[in-house]
Scaffold this motif. Sequence first.
Motif, PDB file in Angstrom:
ATOM      1  N   LEU A 243       0.706  -1.325   0.175  1.00  0.00           N
ATOM      2  CA  LEU A 243      -0.101   0.095   0.132  1.00  0.00           C
ATOM      3  C   LEU A 243       1.045   1.095  -0.018  1.00  0.00           C
ATOM      4  CD1 LEU A 243      -2.883  -0.651   2.631  1.00  0.00           C
ATOM      5  CD2 LEU A 243      -3.165  -0.231   0.184  1.00  0.00           C
ATOM      6  N   HIS A 244       0.216   2.372  -0.347  1.00  0.00           N
ATOM      7  CA  HIS A 244       0.978   3.642   0.150  1.00  0.00           C
ATOM      8  C   HIS A 244       1.313   3.738   1.404  1.00  0.00           C
ATOM      9  CE1 HIS A 244       1.837   8.030   0.520  1.00  0.00           C
ATOM     10  NE2 HIS A 244       1.959   7.953  -0.834  1.00  0.00           N
ATOM     11  N   PRO A 245       2.574   4.070   1.989  1.00  0.00           N
ATOM     12  CA  PRO A 245       2.945   4.259   3.224  1.00  0.00           C
ATOM     13  C   PRO A 245       1.884   5.077   4.112  1.00  0.00           C
ATOM     14  CG  PRO A 245       4.670   4.734   1.870  1.00  0.00           C
ATOM     15  CD  PRO A 245       3.568   4.748   0.996  1.00  0.00           C
ATOM     16  N   ALA A 246       1.159   6.319   3.606  1.00  0.00           N
ATOM     17  CA  ALA A 246       0.344   6.905   4.511  1.00  0.00           C
ATOM     18  C   ALA A 246      -0.908   6.149   4.521  1.00  0.00           C
ATOM     19  CB  ALA A 246       0.117   8.189   3.763  1.00  0.00           C
ATOM     20  N   GLN A 247      -1.384   5.595   3.621  1.00  0.00           N
ATOM     21  CA  GLN A 247      -2.711   4.727   3.823  1.00  0.00           C
ATOM     22  C   GLN A 247      -2.468   3.479   4.999  1.00  0.00           C
ATOM     23  OE1 GLN A 247      -5.776   5.574   2.484  1.00  0.00           O
ATOM     24  NE2 GLN A 247      -6.201   4.008   4.268  1.00  0.00           N
ATOM     25  N   ALA A 248      -1.011   2.758   4.618  1.00  0.00           N
ATOM     26  CA  ALA A 248      -0.884   1.719   5.404  1.00  0.00           C
ATOM     27  C   ALA A 248      -0.768   2.058   7.033  1.00  0.00           C
ATOM     28  CB  ALA A 248       0.519   1.166   4.943  1.00  0.00           C
ATOM     29  N   LEU A 249      -0.284   3.431   7.216  1.00  0.00           N
ATOM     30  CA  LEU A 249      -0.173   3.735   8.584  1.00  0.00           C
ATOM     31  C   LEU A 249      -1.495   4.133   9.001  1.00  0.00           C
ATOM     32  CD1 LEU A 249       3.087   5.931   8.314  1.00  0.00           C
ATOM     33  CD2 LEU A 249       2.605   3.638   9.485  1.00  0.00           C
ATOM     34  N   LEU A 250      -2.334   4.797   8.390  1.00  0.00           N
ATOM     35  CA  LEU A 250      -3.632   5.249   8.711  1.00  0.00           C
ATOM     36  C   LEU A 250      -4.531   4.070   9.118  1.00  0.00           C
ATOM     37  CD1 LEU A 250      -4.075   8.247   6.534  1.00  0.00           C
ATOM     38  CD2 LEU A 250      -4.035   8.177   8.986  1.00  0.00           C
ATOM     39  N   ASN A 251      -4.382   2.916   8.168  1.00  0.00           N
ATOM     40  CA  ASN A 251      -5.052   1.844   8.421  1.00  0.00           C
ATOM     41  C   ASN A 251      -4.828   1.354   9.870  1.00  0.00           C
ATOM     42  OD1 ASN A 251      -6.409   2.194   5.856  1.00  0.00           O
ATOM     43  ND2 ASN A 251      -5.467   0.498   4.954  1.00  0.00           N
ATOM     44  N   ALA A 252      -3.601   0.942   9.763  1.00  0.00           N
ATOM     45  CA  ALA A 252      -2.900   0.300  11.116  1.00  0.00           C
ATOM     46  C   ALA A 252      -2.991   0.908  12.694  1.00  0.00           C
ATOM     47  CB  ALA A 252      -1.293  -0.163  10.962  1.00  0.00           C
ATOM     48  N   LEU A 258      -1.160   5.636  19.958  1.00  0.00           N
ATOM     49  CA  LEU A 258      -0.015   6.488  19.345  1.00  0.00           C
ATOM     50  C   LEU A 258       0.539   5.992  17.886  1.00  0.00           C
ATOM     51  CD1 LEU A 258       1.876   9.109  20.003  1.00  0.00           C
ATOM     52  CD2 LEU A 258       3.316   7.567  21.002  1.00  0.00           C
ATOM     53  N   LEU A 259       0.870   6.784  17.151  1.00  0.00           N
ATOM     54  CA  LEU A 259       1.352   6.710  15.840  1.00  0.00           C
ATOM     55  C   LEU A 259       2.793   7.275  15.763  1.00  0.00           C
ATOM     56  CD1 LEU A 259       1.552   5.531  12.876  1.00  0.00           C
ATOM     57  CD2 LEU A 259       0.165   7.786  12.269  1.00  0.00           C
ATOM     58  N   VAL A 260       3.706   6.716  15.423  1.00  0.00           N
ATOM     59  CA  VAL A 260       5.295   7.330  15.510  1.00  0.00           C
ATOM     60  C   VAL A 260       5.840   7.432  13.951  1.00  0.00           C
ATOM     61  CG1 VAL A 260       7.351   7.220  16.433  1.00  0.00           C
ATOM     62  CG2 VAL A 260       5.566   6.464  17.849  1.00  0.00           C
ATOM     63  N   VAL A 261       6.124   8.443  13.657  1.00  0.00           N
ATOM     64  CA  VAL A 261       6.825   8.465  12.261  1.00  0.00           C
ATOM     65  C   VAL A 261       7.790   9.643  12.411  1.00  0.00           C
ATOM     66  CG1 VAL A 261       4.380   8.279  10.925  1.00  0.00           C
ATOM     67  CG2 VAL A 261       5.220  10.595  11.844  1.00  0.00           C
ATOM     68  N   GLY A 262       8.724   9.570  11.423  1.00  0.00           N
ATOM     69  CA  GLY A 262      10.037  10.398  11.244  1.00  0.00           C
ATOM     70  C   GLY A 262       9.946  11.665  10.396  1.00  0.00           C
ATOM     71  N   ARG A 263      10.946  12.668  10.581  1.00  0.00           N
ATOM     72  CA  ARG A 263      10.874  13.807   9.965  1.00  0.00           C
ATOM     73  C   ARG A 263      12.438  13.985   9.757  1.00  0.00           C
ATOM     74  NH1 ARG A 263      12.295  19.036  10.950  1.00  0.00           N
ATOM     75  NH2 ARG A 263      11.905  18.934  13.447  1.00  0.00           N
ATOM     76  N   ARG A 264      12.779  13.973   8.386  1.00  0.00           N
ATOM     77  CA  ARG A 264      14.130  14.535   8.050  1.00  0.00           C
ATOM     78  C   ARG A 264      14.485  15.749   8.253  1.00  0.00           C
ATOM     79  NH1 ARG A 264      14.938  11.657   2.382  1.00  0.00           N
ATOM     80  NH2 ARG A 264      12.507  12.562   2.058  1.00  0.00           N
ATOM     81  N   THR A 265      15.770  15.930   8.734  1.00  0.00           N
ATOM     82  CA  THR A 265      16.188  17.235   9.085  1.00  0.00           C
ATOM     83  C   THR A 265      17.532  17.416   8.266  1.00  0.00           C
ATOM     84  OG1 THR A 265      17.380  16.759  10.893  1.00  0.00           O
ATOM     85  CG2 THR A 265      15.290  17.399  11.256  1.00  0.00           C
ATOM     86  N   GLY A 266      18.076  18.736   8.444  1.00  0.00           N
ATOM     87  CA  GLY A 266      19.266  18.835   7.611  1.00  0.00           C
ATOM     88  C   GLY A 266      19.386  20.093   6.685  1.00  0.00           C
ATOM     89  N   PRO A 267      20.390  20.303   6.141  1.00  0.00           N
ATOM     90  CA  PRO A 267      20.485  21.655   5.576  1.00  0.00           C
ATOM     91  C   PRO A 267      19.900  21.536   4.109  1.00  0.00           C
ATOM     92  CG  PRO A 267      22.838  20.384   5.342  1.00  0.00           C
ATOM     93  CD  PRO A 267      21.842  19.851   6.267  1.00  0.00           C
ATOM     94  N   GLN A 268      19.413  20.081   3.518  1.00  0.00           N
ATOM     95  CA  GLN A 268      18.711  20.251   2.191  1.00  0.00           C
ATOM     96  C   GLN A 268      17.249  19.968   2.735  1.00  0.00           C
ATOM     97  OE1 GLN A 268      20.424  20.113  -0.672  1.00  0.00           O
ATOM     98  NE2 GLN A 268      22.260  20.096   0.929  1.00  0.00           N
ATOM     99  N   GLY A 270      14.525  22.563   4.288  1.00  0.00           N
ATOM    100  CA  GLY A 270      14.308  24.009   4.857  1.00  0.00           C
ATOM    101  C   GLY A 270      13.465  23.807   5.974  1.00  0.00           C
ATOM    102  N   GLU A 271      13.295  24.759   6.904  1.00  0.00           N
ATOM    103  CA  GLU A 271      12.320  24.818   7.975  1.00  0.00           C
ATOM    104  C   GLU A 271      10.732  24.739   7.284  1.00  0.00           C
ATOM    105  OE1 GLU A 271      11.029  28.016  11.143  1.00  0.00           O
ATOM    106  OE2 GLU A 271      12.818  27.433  11.238  1.00  0.00           O
ATOM    107  N   GLY A 272       9.932  24.155   7.733  1.00  0.00           N
ATOM    108  CA  GLY A 272       8.634  24.384   7.361  1.00  0.00           C
ATOM    109  C   GLY A 272       8.246  23.341   6.134  1.00  0.00           C
ATOM    110  N   ARG A 273       9.271  22.420   6.172  1.00  0.00           N
ATOM    111  CA  ARG A 273       8.938  21.288   5.123  1.00  0.00           C
ATOM    112  C   ARG A 273       8.606  19.957   5.719  1.00  0.00           C
ATOM    113  NH1 ARG A 273      11.723  22.248   0.222  1.00  0.00           N
ATOM    114  NH2 ARG A 273      10.469  20.325  -0.528  1.00  0.00           N
ATOM    115  N   LEU A 274       7.657  19.475   5.408  1.00  0.00           N
ATOM    116  CA  LEU A 274       7.226  18.114   5.969  1.00  0.00           C
ATOM    117  C   LEU A 274       7.292  16.898   4.752  1.00  0.00           C
ATOM    118  CD1 LEU A 274       3.974  18.715   8.413  1.00  0.00           C
ATOM    119  CD2 LEU A 274       6.621  18.059   8.830  1.00  0.00           C
ATOM    120  N   GLY A 275       7.312  15.687   4.717  1.00  0.00           N
ATOM    121  CA  GLY A 275       7.319  14.766   3.918  1.00  0.00           C
ATOM    122  C   GLY A 275       5.838  14.547   3.716  1.00  0.00           C
ATOM    123  N   PRO A 276       5.489  13.869   2.307  1.00  0.00           N
ATOM    124  CA  PRO A 276       3.955  13.651   2.196  1.00  0.00           C
ATOM    125  C   PRO A 276       3.480  12.651   3.065  1.00  0.00           C
ATOM    126  CG  PRO A 276       5.775  12.745   0.338  1.00  0.00           C
ATOM    127  CD  PRO A 276       6.475  13.542   1.417  1.00  0.00           C
TER     128      PRO A 276
END
Length: 296
Positions: A243-252, A258-268, A270-276
């Motif tokens: 499945l698409h990752p978002a749909q798989a997580l929402l189903n589960a 609690l649902l735990v996901v990650g957010r990449r940081t780093g110079p590449q 920018g602030e205010g950016r979230l993955g899909p």
Amino acid sequence: MGRPVLAGVDGSEHSLAAADWAAREAVLRGVPLRLLHASPPLPGDAVPAPARERLHQLGEHVLQQVIADLGARHPDLRVRGEQTAEAPAVALLAAAHCAGLLVVGARGTGGFAGLTVGSVALRMTAAADCPLVVVPEPQVGGFGNGMRRHDADAQVVMGFDAHRPVGEVADFAFAAAEARDVLLRAVQAWALPAEAVAAGTLFVTEEDRATWEDQEVLRLSDALHKWRETYPEVTVRTDVVLLHPAQALLNASRGAGLLVVGRRTGPQRGEGRLGPVTHAVLHHSSCPVAVVPYAE
């Protein structure tokens, strides 16, 4: 003593639900709870002194009411409240530098009916340098004053990619499951390999699909091995779904605590950016979502 749990409060039902969740989390961790009230910005450059004083009084009333309520229900909780004249997003981001966890409501006193995640919560999620939990809309008939139940007895769901394992996410999820003494459900979404969808491929046999899925299941099990050794008391269930990752997580995560996901940081990034995927689960999850930052 570990770093405190930090929660933003503004008197809204969403912030009260976040404060309740944060209080229970602070008790689980054995750390203090810090409540922060930031006055809403007023129009114009010059704000009359009586208006500032009135806002300060209202903020103090909110803090004292929340502290009294939480203290009555959590006798072992160490809690303190403070006010700031800074904008909520600015104040929370600054305070998060000294926090072990930041907890916010999905939205506050602003926004409009039907808005699932407000601007402050989105900015915190995209920019806070500590793990953050977004508590969704309080359930009708929930715990006291419309507050949402902490769901300490419900499972923890973790989004995990065995191809690119993120230690920070796994550490957070395993520790959360251990503290609550609940099942940890590790979910990995997978896609058919490139050769399965090449132009010359007429169809994918059930045998081929089963082989690829078995490989993904084994890869996920291997990737989680060191955390299973580190947290031997945690029971882990692995789910590999096409499945698409978002749909798989929402189903589960339906019915999860609690649902735990990650957010990449780093110079590449920018602030205010979230993955899909993170963006999608924030807007559609019915349970609290923990977003754990990690370096690329």
